[in-house]
Motif scaffolding. Structure first.
Motif, PDB file in Angstrom:
ATOM      1  N   MET A   1       0.838  -1.198   0.000  1.00 56.77           N
ATOM      2  CA  MET A   1       0.000   0.000   0.000  1.00 56.77           C
ATOM      3  C   MET A   1       0.874   1.250   0.000  1.00 56.77           C
ATOM      4  N   LYS A   2       0.526   2.221  -0.847  1.00 54.81           N
ATOM      5  CA  LYS A   2       1.317   3.441  -0.943  1.00 54.81           C
ATOM      6  C   LYS A   2       1.017   4.396   0.210  1.00 54.81           C
ATOM      7  N   VAL A   3       2.013   5.211   0.530  1.00 55.75           N
ATOM      8  CA  VAL A   3       1.884   6.222   1.574  1.00 55.75           C
ATOM      9  C   VAL A   3       2.093   7.593   0.943  1.00 55.75           C
ATOM     10  N   VAL A   4       1.096   8.461   1.053  1.00 58.96           N
ATOM     11  CA  VAL A   4       1.199   9.836   0.576  1.00 58.96           C
ATOM     12  C   VAL A   4       1.619  10.723   1.744  1.00 58.96           C
ATOM     13  N   ILE A   5       2.631  11.557   1.521  1.00 58.22           N
ATOM     14  CA  ILE A   5       3.081  12.495   2.545  1.00 58.22           C
ATOM     15  C   ILE A   5       2.969  13.901   1.981  1.00 58.22           C
ATOM     16  N   LEU A   6       2.182  14.749   2.639  1.00 56.09           N
ATOM     17  CA  LEU A   6       2.030  16.139   2.235  1.00 56.09           C
ATOM     18  C   LEU A   6       3.232  16.932   2.749  1.00 56.09           C
ATOM     19  N   ALA A   7       4.050  17.421   1.820  1.00 55.89           N
ATOM     20  CA  ALA A   7       5.312  18.052   2.209  1.00 55.89           C
ATOM     21  C   ALA A   7       5.555  19.362   1.468  1.00 55.89           C
TER      22      ALA A   7
ATOM     23  N   HIS B   1      12.134  10.390   9.485  1.00 52.35           N
ATOM     24  CA  HIS B   1      11.568   9.722  10.666  1.00 52.35           C
ATOM     25  C   HIS B   1      10.185   9.152  10.342  1.00 52.35           C
ATOM     26  N   ILE B   2       9.366   9.942   9.645  1.00 54.02           N
ATOM     27  CA  ILE B   2       8.019   9.492   9.291  1.00 54.02           C
ATOM     28  C   ILE B   2       8.080   8.269   8.380  1.00 54.02           C
ATOM     29  N   MET B   3       8.972   8.309   7.406  1.00 46.60           N
ATOM     30  CA  MET B   3       9.108   7.186   6.476  1.00 46.60           C
ATOM     31  C   MET B   3       9.644   5.946   7.183  1.00 46.60           C
ATOM     32  N   LYS B   4      10.522   6.128   8.154  1.00 46.13           N
ATOM     33  CA  LYS B   4      11.014   4.991   8.941  1.00 46.13           C
ATOM     34  C   LYS B   4       9.872   4.344   9.724  1.00 46.13           C
ATOM     35  N   LEU B   5       8.957   5.155  10.240  1.00 49.59           N
ATOM     36  CA  LEU B   5       7.794   4.624  10.946  1.00 49.59           C
ATOM     37  C   LEU B   5       6.985   3.707  10.039  1.00 49.59           C
ATOM     38  N   TYR B   6       6.671   4.211   8.866  1.00 45.29           N
ATOM     39  CA  TYR B   6       5.889   3.414   7.920  1.00 45.29           C
ATOM     40  C   TYR B   6       6.679   2.197   7.448  1.00 45.29           C
ATOM     41  N   GLY B   7       7.970   2.392   7.198  1.00 44.72           N
ATOM     42  CA  GLY B   7       8.801   1.287   6.739  1.00 44.72           C
ATOM     43  C   GLY B   7       8.841   0.151   7.741  1.00 44.72           C
ATOM     44  N   TYR B   8       8.852   0.493   9.016  1.00 41.59           N
ATOM     45  CA  TYR B   8       8.871  -0.527  10.069  1.00 41.59           C
ATOM     46  C   TYR B   8       7.641  -1.423   9.991  1.00 41.59           C
ATOM     47  N   HIS B   9       6.517  -0.856   9.572  1.00 43.76           N
ATOM     48  CA  HIS B   9       5.265  -1.610   9.481  1.00 43.76           C
ATOM     49  C   HIS B   9       5.037  -2.203   8.093  1.00 43.76           C
ATOM     50  N   GLY B  10       6.073  -2.156   7.253  1.00 42.89           N
ATOM     51  CA  GLY B  10       5.992  -2.820   5.962  1.00 42.89           C
ATOM     52  C   GLY B  10       5.524  -1.968   4.800  1.00 42.89           C
ATOM     53  N   PHE B  11       5.361  -0.668   4.997  1.00 41.29           N
ATOM     54  CA  PHE B  11       4.963   0.231   3.918  1.00 41.29           C
ATOM     55  C   PHE B  11       6.237   0.797   3.278  1.00 41.29           C
ATOM     56  N   ARG B  12       6.421   0.532   1.993  1.00 43.74           N
ATOM     57  CA  ARG B  12       7.693   0.883   1.357  1.00 43.74           C
ATOM     58  C   ARG B  12       7.551   1.730   0.103  1.00 43.74           C
ATOM     59  N   GLU B  13       6.327   2.049  -0.282  1.00 43.56           N
ATOM     60  CA  GLU B  13       6.104   2.883  -1.464  1.00 43.56           C
ATOM     61  C   GLU B  13       5.553   4.243  -1.019  1.00 43.56           C
ATOM     62  N   PHE B  14       6.278   5.291  -1.373  1.00 50.76           N
ATOM     63  CA  PHE B  14       5.917   6.626  -0.916  1.00 50.76           C
ATOM     64  C   PHE B  14       5.681   7.566  -2.103  1.00 50.76           C
ATOM     65  N   VAL B  15       4.677   8.407  -1.969  1.00 56.27           N
ATOM     66  CA  VAL B  15       4.438   9.497  -2.910  1.00 56.27           C
ATOM     67  C   VAL B  15       4.470  10.779  -2.095  1.00 56.27           C
ATOM     68  N   ILE B  16       5.453  11.620  -2.362  1.00 56.65           N
ATOM     69  CA  ILE B  16       5.650  12.830  -1.572  1.00 56.65           C
ATOM     70  C   ILE B  16       5.209  14.040  -2.387  1.00 56.65           C
ATOM     71  N   CYS B  17       4.268  14.804  -1.824  1.00 56.17           N
ATOM     72  CA  CYS B  17       3.745  15.999  -2.478  1.00 56.17           C
ATOM     73  C   CYS B  17       4.637  17.186  -2.138  1.00 56.17           C
ATOM     74  N   CYS B  18       5.427  17.616  -3.095  1.00 57.78           N
ATOM     75  CA  CYS B  18       6.370  18.717  -2.882  1.00 57.78           C
ATOM     76  C   CYS B  18       5.750  20.046  -3.290  1.00 57.78           C
ATOM     77  N   GLY B  19       6.321  21.113  -2.760  1.00 55.44           N
ATOM     78  CA  GLY B  19       5.877  22.462  -3.095  1.00 55.44           C
ATOM     79  C   GLY B  19       6.986  23.437  -2.771  1.00 55.44           C
ATOM     80  N   TYR B  20       6.856  24.111  -1.633  1.00 54.02           N
ATOM     81  CA  TYR B  20       7.857  25.087  -1.187  1.00 54.02           C
ATOM     82  C   TYR B  20       9.240  24.442  -1.046  1.00 54.02           C
ATOM     83  N   LYS B  21      10.206  24.979  -1.793  1.00 55.18           N
ATOM     84  CA  LYS B  21      11.579  24.472  -1.792  1.00 55.18           C
ATOM     85  C   LYS B  21      11.636  22.952  -2.005  1.00 55.18           C
ATOM     86  N   GLY B  22      10.750  22.460  -2.848  1.00 58.38           N
ATOM     87  CA  GLY B  22      10.688  21.023  -3.086  1.00 58.38           C
ATOM     88  C   GLY B  22      11.955  20.434  -3.674  1.00 58.38           C
ATOM     89  N   TYR B  23      12.758  21.267  -4.348  1.00 57.34           N
ATOM     90  CA  TYR B  23      14.009  20.772  -4.921  1.00 57.34           C
ATOM     91  C   TYR B  23      14.947  20.235  -3.849  1.00 57.34           C
TER      92      TYR B  23
END
Length: 255
Positions: A1-7, A36-58
């Motif tokens: 299952m994918k994890v979306v992170i608003l960033a 840290h947030i991704m490590k939390l999810y990774g510990y529970h077996g979630f390994r696919e991330f979609v990160i929503c970038c914006g301000y200074k996203g580079y």
């Protein structure tokens, strides 16, 4: 299952740090809180991330493009312009970074990444930490048969409150006064159908669709009484840093 992170937000309430970098890239113990947030999810077996970038996203893109440099020992041969990586400390993650606009609101960011999503996915913000068993949150969502499930926590005020009846959110209110209420802890599981409730870039996720989901009895609440913290201000950041440096950070559930 994918994890979306608003960033992609400006992080204006922690401007002492965010004027230099995106809020999710502010470090706790030498690592961005995003890590840290991704490590939390990774510990529970979630390994696919979609990160929503914006301000200074580079800066987020540069961090992951040079992840070996940040986490491993390396040798550079300047005569050949080659790099050898030693003691590799990589993560088994797939990370998709999407530019969702500088001023896009939280709901709009989610709508912009619709093509990257499966029918059910996790979503969270780039500034919250917990020791909650996130895999149990997903199972709770599946059993609820609701379009969305949020993690309800009870910090000492300052946030919006939830009225909950039989594990359904019956009313969602933004930041009323008072302490001891259940609030949205930001760790959510959503069905893709939620995106149909988002109009455009100006849609604030916490107002609509969350409020309309609650009105339709489609917003479930998974109550959690364990550790939860949000890095909203510099004071919050310093508090998390103190916990990390003490070796007793409750959210560090990985080895």
């Amino acid at each position: 299952m994918k994890v979306v992170i608003l960033a992609g937000g400006l992080g204006s309430r922690i401007s002492e740090q965010s004027y230099l970098r995106p809020k999710p890239m502010i470090e706790i113990g030498g690592y961005p809180i995003l890590w840290h947030i991704m490590k939390l999810y990774g510990y529970h077996g979630f390994r696919e991330f979609v990160i929503c970038c914006g301000y200074k996203g580079y800066m987020i893109k540069e961090y992951f493009s040079n992840y070996f440099l940040h986490t491993s020992d390396v040798t550079f041969d300047l005569s050949t312009n080659e790099m050898d990586v030693h003691s590799i400390k990589a993560e088994p993650w797939t990370v998709t970074l999407v530019d969702t606009g500088l001023t896009t609101q939280t709901g709009g960011r989610l709508k912009r990444i619709a093509n990257y999503l499966d029918e059910t996915f996790c979503m969270t913000y780039g500034d919250g930490l917990t020791d909650a068993p996130l895999s149990e949150l997903v199972e709770f969502h599946k059993k609820s048969r609701c379009e969305a499930t949020l993690t309800a926590v009870q910090p000492a005020g300052r946030f919006g409150i939830l009225n909950i009846k039989q594990n359904l959110v019956t009313k969602f209110e933004e930041k009323p006064s008072g302490d001891g209420f259940w609030i949205n802890g930001g760790f959510m599981v959503l069905n893709k159908s939620v995106i149909n409730r988002i109009d455009d870039d100006e849609t604030i996720f916490e107002r609509n669709p969350l409020q309309s989901l609650a009105a339709d009895d489609q917003l479930a609440a998974w109550k959690y009484n364990g550790f939860w913290a949000s890095m909203d201000t510099l004071r919050d950041k310093n508090s998390l840093e103190t916990l990390w440096n003490s070796g007793t950070a409750p959210w560090k559930i990985w080895n």
